[in-house]
Enzyme design. Structure first.
Site, short mmCIF file in Angstrom:
data_model
loop_
_atom_site.label_atom_id
_atom_site.label_comp_id
_atom_site.label_asym_id
_atom_site.label_seq_id
_atom_site.Cartn_x
_atom_site.Cartn_y
_atom_site.Cartn_z
N CYS A 213 0.81 -1.23 0.00
CA CYS A 213 0.00 0.00 0.00
C CYS A 213 0.83 1.27 0.00
O CYS A 213 0.28 2.37 -0.07
CB CYS A 213 -0.96 0.00 1.18
SG CYS A 213 -2.22 -1.29 1.01
N HIS B 37 -13.48 8.51 -7.86
CA HIS B 37 -12.54 8.69 -8.96
C HIS B 37 -11.55 9.84 -8.70
O HIS B 37 -11.25 10.63 -9.59
CB HIS B 37 -13.26 8.87 -10.30
CG HIS B 37 -13.82 7.58 -10.80
ND1 HIS B 37 -14.99 7.05 -10.33
CD2 HIS B 37 -13.34 6.70 -11.71
CE1 HIS B 37 -15.22 5.90 -10.94
NE2 HIS B 37 -14.23 5.66 -11.79
N GLU C 33 -12.64 -1.26 2.58
CA GLU C 33 -11.59 -1.00 1.61
C GLU C 33 -11.48 -2.16 0.63
O GLU C 33 -11.12 -1.97 -0.54
CB GLU C 33 -10.26 -0.80 2.34
CG GLU C 33 -9.18 -0.24 1.45
CD GLU C 33 -7.93 0.12 2.22
OE1 GLU C 33 -7.79 1.30 2.57
OE2 GLU C 33 -7.10 -0.78 2.45
#
Length: 157
Positions: A50, A94, A141
């Site tokens: 990550c 987005h 997530e």
């Protein structure tokens, strides 16, 4: 009642049911609505996958409670959708979260508290829903991993 039947006659307000009967109770109730959004981020001060730029399809579950109005509604699901779209989603969907959110490490734990605060702030400003408050926000997530913010944690700590 078993089997299928077509309703003979739709109820009419003030004829078959009185306006005063629409509100069945005076208890606090919880309503919930789910949303998804796609976003990119990366984590700072983190050793693992990550730390690199990557994306998720997040799922947010919003839980709000309050008291019903004279129609028996606490808050219209369409109103929750409008609040989400106008006050929260515009920063998330987005987007590169490291740019659109306040300065923070964009962990699920930080984002869920930000969503909680934005929704609670709007409900406080709006004050059109009877006793409405945010009870919880759950932010997935991944399909199996989520962070959660609850009212009792946010108000006490």
């Amino acid at each position: 009642m078993t089997g299928f039947r077509i309703v003979d006659k739709l109820q009419k307000i003030d004829e078959d049911i009185q306006s005063s009967q629409l509100k069945y109770h005076s208890k606090r109730v919880l309503v919930s609505k789910e949303f998804t959004f796609d976003a990119a981020h990366h984590l700072h001060n983190y050793e693992g996958k990550c730390k690199n730029l990557h994306g998720h399809t997040y799922r947010a579950v919003l839980g709000l409670s309050g008291y019903t109005d004279e129609r028996g509604l606490m808050i219209d699901f369409g109103d929750i959708k409008e609040i989400w779209k106008q006050k929260i989603e515009i920063y998330l969907d987005h987007h590169y979260l490291n740019e659109t959110l306040p300065a923070m490490n964009t962990t699920a734990e930080n984002i869920v508290v930000w969503v909680y605060e934005k929704l609670a702030e709007h409900l406080l400003d709006e004050q059109r829903y009877n006793g409405a408050r945010v009870e919880f926000i759950r932010l997935y997530e991944t399909p199996t991993s989520y962070a959660e913010a609850r009212r009792e944690w946010m108000e006490v700590e």
